[in-house]
Design a protein around this motif. Sequence first.
Motif, mmCIF file in Angstrom:
data_model
loop_
_atom_site.group_PDB
_atom_site.id
_atom_site.type_symbol
_atom_site.label_atom_id
_atom_site.label_comp_id
_atom_site.label_asym_id
_atom_site.label_seq_id
_atom_site.Cartn_x
_atom_site.Cartn_y
_atom_site.Cartn_z
ATOM 1 N N MET A 1 -3.077 -2.783 9.781
ATOM 2 C CA MET A 1 -1.709 -2.346 10.075
ATOM 3 C C MET A 1 -1.432 -2.474 11.563
ATOM 4 S SD MET A 1 0.124 1.326 9.283
ATOM 5 C CE MET A 1 -0.670 2.168 10.637
ATOM 6 N N HIS A 7 3.466 2.598 7.084
ATOM 7 C CA HIS A 7 3.116 1.895 5.851
ATOM 8 C C HIS A 7 4.033 2.350 4.729
ATOM 9 C CE1 HIS A 7 0.542 0.104 2.747
ATOM 10 N NE2 HIS A 7 0.736 1.227 2.068
ATOM 11 N N GLU A 82 -4.963 3.081 -0.063
ATOM 12 C CA GLU A 82 -3.819 3.019 0.844
ATOM 13 C C GLU A 82 -4.139 3.693 2.177
ATOM 14 O OE1 GLU A 82 0.818 3.858 0.225
ATOM 15 O OE2 GLU A 82 -0.378 5.704 0.261
ATOM 16 N N ALA A 86 -3.919 1.514 5.541
ATOM 17 C CA ALA A 86 -2.897 1.864 6.529
ATOM 18 C C ALA A 86 -3.503 2.391 7.827
ATOM 19 C CB ALA A 86 -1.946 2.903 5.943
#
Length: 218
Positions: A1, A7, A82, A86
């Motif tokens: 990221m 995100h 996730e 992220a």
Amino acid sequence: MLIGMTHDSAPDLRVLHAVRVIGMASDEAVARRLGIDLDTASELLRDFEAYGWVTHVEFGATSGWTLTERGRDEDSRRLGEELDQAGAREAVERAHKEFEALNGRLVRACTDWQLRPTGGDRLAANDHGDPQWDARVLTELTAIGAELTPLVGGLTAVLARFGDHADRFDAALRRARAGEGQWVAGVGVASCHAVWMELHEDLLSTLGIARGGEPENG
């Protein structure tokens, strides 16, 4: 990221996770909570039912979707992926610690809204006949809300799906301060207490912490 970019969660994760955070949710509640089209929410929820991730239940006069164990495992797996993709773990852990520092104050404030001890009964219901008592509670909730805003801001900077918790808390508090007392700790509305509990579940599930596995004030 990239640094400085938040995100955005995938739509299917947002819908699945919304069911977990809300607890029991209709198609309309999920769509409204996420600000998405009702048809989109309904289609995803029925896909999840086919996968065995959600089931439709009835409880008294209410009904809605809840996660199955399989669905909870799937949500947890996706949240963990996730979080790492992220690069958000450190920020969410920090926000969780800040939340825990506020949690005891929120619980006490909501308890004081519901109970006002008397000389003969320390569990006497608050009849809201003492404006100074209620004003003190609302002042404390306002102070908590002021600290919640930057906490949620830090979360939203890394995971956009956390973005509405502070706004929803503020909206409930405004209604409570306008005289609608059920918006402090009422059931069936997005009260201060209900919003707080959703944020708590959001933080715990994102970090993979079982409820009850926190310090004593959690």
